[in-house]
Design a protein around this motif. Sequence first.
Motif, PDB file in Angstrom:
ATOM      1  N   PRO A 539       0.585  -1.614   0.113  1.00 38.21           N
ATOM      2  CA  PRO A 539      -0.387   0.011  -0.319  1.00 38.21           C
ATOM      3  C   PRO A 539       1.199   1.499   0.051  1.00 38.21           C
ATOM      4  O   PRO A 539       0.224   2.166  -0.331  1.00 38.21           O
ATOM      5  CB  PRO A 539      -1.292  -0.353   1.381  1.00 38.21           C
ATOM      6  N   GLU A 543      -0.012   3.906  -2.759  1.00 35.49           N
ATOM      7  CA  GLU A 543      -0.110   5.570  -2.288  1.00 35.49           C
ATOM      8  C   GLU A 543       0.727   6.597  -2.935  1.00 35.49           C
ATOM      9  O   GLU A 543       0.677   7.628  -3.353  1.00 35.49           O
ATOM     10  CB  GLU A 543      -0.200   5.793  -1.061  1.00 35.49           C
ATOM     11  N   GLN A 576      -6.903  -1.979  -6.742  1.00 35.67           N
ATOM     12  CA  GLN A 576      -6.226  -0.963  -5.597  1.00 35.67           C
ATOM     13  C   GLN A 576      -5.171   0.669  -6.804  1.00 35.67           C
ATOM     14  O   GLN A 576      -5.781   1.494  -5.589  1.00 35.67           O
ATOM     15  CB  GLN A 576      -4.732  -1.823  -5.295  1.00 35.67           C
ATOM     16  N   TYR A 577      -5.159   0.913  -7.486  1.00 39.60           N
ATOM     17  CA  TYR A 577      -4.413   1.663  -8.320  1.00 39.60           C
ATOM     18  C   TYR A 577      -6.229   2.539  -7.912  1.00 39.60           C
ATOM     19  O   TYR A 577      -6.007   3.839  -7.736  1.00 39.60           O
ATOM     20  CB  TYR A 577      -3.672   1.573  -9.112  1.00 39.60           C
ATOM     21  N   GLU A 580      -6.664   4.082  -4.667  1.00 45.78           N
ATOM     22  CA  GLU A 580      -6.163   4.985  -4.332  1.00 45.78           C
ATOM     23  C   GLU A 580      -6.190   6.892  -4.794  1.00 45.78           C
ATOM     24  O   GLU A 580      -6.535   7.674  -5.013  1.00 45.78           O
ATOM     25  CB  GLU A 580      -4.677   4.952  -4.710  1.00 45.78           C
ATOM     26  N   LYS A 583      -8.705   8.482  -4.489  1.00 45.44           N
ATOM     27  CA  LYS A 583      -8.948  10.027  -2.775  1.00 45.44           C
ATOM     28  C   LYS A 583      -8.422  11.121  -3.688  1.00 45.44           C
ATOM     29  O   LYS A 583      -7.665  12.480  -2.969  1.00 45.44           O
ATOM     30  CB  LYS A 583      -7.925   9.499  -2.078  1.00 45.44           C
TER      31      LYS A 583
END
Length: 1000
Positions: A539, A543, A576-577, A580, A583
Amino acid sequence: MGFTELNSVEHYIIHQISGVNLNDAQYENQVSEPQSTYALQWQYKSAEQIGQLGRGVNEVLVESELVKALVRLNPEIEANPNLADEVIHKLRAILISVNQVGLVKANEEFFAWMTGEKTMPFGENNRHVPVKIIDFEDLTRNDYVVTNQFRIHHRETKIPDVVLMINGIPVVVGEAKTPIRPSVSWLDGAHEVHNIYENAVPQLFVPNILSFATEGKELFYGAIRCPLEFWAPWRTEEDDNSKCIGQVSKALGLTEIGKELTDLLSPVRLLDIMRNFSLFTTNKKKQRIKVIPRFQQYEGANKIVERVIEGKIKKGLIWHFQGSGKSLLMVFAAQKLRRTAQLKSPTVIVLVDRTDLDTQISGTFNAADVANVESTDSIKELQRMLERDTRKIIISMIHKFRDAKPNMNTRENIIVLVDEAHRTQEGDLGRQMRAALPNAFLFGLTGTPVNKADKNTFWAFGAEEDKGGYMSRYTFHDSIRDEATLPLHFEPRLVDVHVDKEALDKAFKDFKESAVLSDEEADALNQKSAKMSAFLKSPERVEKIVEDIAIHFMDKVEPHGFKAMIVTPDRYACVQYKEELDKHFPESASKVVISTSANDDFEFKQKWAVDKSQQEKIVDEFNDAKSELKFLIVTAKLLTGFDAPICQTMYLDKSIKDHTLLQAICRTNRLYPNKTFGCIVDYFGVFDDAAKALEFDEESVQQVISNLSELRVKLPQAMQDTLAHFIGVDRSLEGFEGLEAAQNAIGDNDKKDAFALDFKYLAKLWESLSPDSVLDEYNEDYKWLAQVYESVKPASDNIGKLLWLALGAQTTQLIHDNVHVGNVHNLEEFVLDADVIENIFNNPDPRKTKQLEKELAKRFKDRGDLPVFKSLSERLEELRDKAEKGLIASIDFVKELCKIAKETVQAEKDLDDERQEKTPQAALTDLFLELKDDQTPAVVERIVTDIDAIVRIVRFPGWQNTTGGEREVQKSLRKALLKYKLHTDQALFDRAYGYIKEYY
């Protein structure tokens, strides 16, 4: 007399293609002497001579010549020459219809006549027979005329430099520009043809094959309504046998331009382009567009056709670099093969590799309305078609041949075109294809070069007779030079997140080529290497990378209006990307495009599965500049055969190399307005050794992508070269004084153009590097140079403007940040605005007062016929009179003068507002008053108001250039006229529509 546009370029063109030298005063007595290798010859006739044949300035066709051709080429018309008038009547109707149906549709309809697809009831018992306007079998039976300064009038008179006519029909328009001024280029000529002539005299372009422009240094050509960025150079094949086949020469100077001109404009070439290489297709916006080939597409397709006709060599390999238009090359080749009579109705099989490619290829064929195209994704159906001896264009998938039986069809006139041929890497596939179709022709097309080690591709497609194994080759450097694709830059980022190569090699030692893995296989691979997977998808790492992507995208990609792709290690990383990225951007700004399999969790499938139709929608949304979608997140899908010119940056975090890497990064090299390069941001460390990543035998490929760090090194020198134009100029001086000093340093056109060239190079470097900290120390100098550049840039309607590039977003931002200079006015102009008047009022200065008085008198003289200015003019005269007689104190004179000036500024503003608002209505009012007779109702004002209101609702910027826009406006006009029973008056409709087109 010196060198001029006329004597050095226009006359050169005429001399080159007809043999007549117009610089010789005695040219009237000259006879055209053959100049080209072709027996067919353009004959020069002056505009006056053409006028003597009975052509008026409002007429597009030289009808007397066309009638002769119709009689000569059609036995039925020869027997009854009066029938020629019926054909000419039909052709005139198409010319007139251009205002209603739009230029592309009119051109398509006219082409159907010129290529002999139309029939008329001229046969026995009114039997329909084809009408020949041009003879394509025996080209010597056509009449080829070249003329210059060809006057044509529609709404206004235009005079194109060079016009080529076949049988009295103008098929080519050419514009020549001066070779002497560096800032004047072919672009100025192309702009005149595309933006001015095509709109002012559209009828002239209804029969158009192509238009060209040259300033004697470069020659570019384009089809009707083709935006300037898609005009292309024409190249001639190199005669030198030591060069590689298909290698093309770079044009420099008039001699080279002469070769290109005679080649492109030879009757053989033009008629081939007209008949076999002109596609009318529908773009994503549902607009009809015309496509003609770039040189490499024309050459590649013709080489395929020639080899099939010859029948000796049964295969060939075509390497044309990624993005240079292979899909269209296949359409052109398939179409010409099907039309070639001596091939006796062949079967053309187009084999593609992936489903994504299948939709792209069949989409290209379907949009272009190519006749007799069938798609099949089952070998049984393909087998059935071949056994039934289907004579069509069949699109299928290459891996279907794994199940093919031997001798499916033994006919010789079967031609197989294999797209992305380098992927046929299993040795069996080529053999199975050959066994199934033992006598067929096999042509492989590839966008990535083939390793010499990979013998299979050469075995399947490369003919021993072809030097280097390629039958036609168009390299990366060719495509950059011809502006068919853009250069690529890569940017290594966040080196601390790069992958440890040794650990990677260990983890992947069982796998020879991760590149050809599907989505699911990539997942499996990462599971095998749990350690690697943990590192890649930790992560903190993701991130860090996504935060960097967000900054990079907002700084360097979004301001220019471009979009980006993110390539991740596997499907779970895509998710996952995405999470992220949400955000940093709205959820709608990114979409994940992956495939799901039967083994996936139900939840995963439900949330992330994307089927074929959804994928098409996502791709369309991504290609739409106005949509909110900014990022596509992928791992294996859309890395090949995916065309999105708006995609400028790829964020790469996956191990890919060789063919797949080259194909993937080339998603960013497509042409798009204001895009100057494609960018690859490398988080994985793929380019830590660029040469290894792109391991090909072709050395040229290793230079495909350039590192941004190399550009940093070039910046200081570029800055020094640009500043060298202003030695001795004090750059700390602000306002007019500083600007005047800078402008004086580059006083004449030559100096300005030299400065523009250096600044253009500097600006490109700056835009590529921004917002790199290396720029900080040069910020002030660059800002100053950018302002000087803006102040001396030619006016928008001036010649030479197109070589002065529009400043990029970063540079524009810099200029806007600086408020000292503001708008730069012409230094001699006297500016009359509230501040100037206030200044004179508060600080009376006899010189400025006198200047104001003169300026007012000049303005009243220009606008004296309007009552408000008449009255102001009288007040000024009265005031002057009082001052001369000494009846007014000087302070009161200044006060009164400033009062008149203020009222003048206000009156001018009101007038401008009114003109902006009223011009279209005023024009329509004039038209209806002019046409008013006893039958026309007297309610002109009401008609005009209605038309104005209805047109304003349906129009949009640039509606004149789209078929849909023209159709909507025409419909609205008819509706408005119907209300007043004027809808049957065609002349009134045509003129009103003409005014609307001009004023709205």
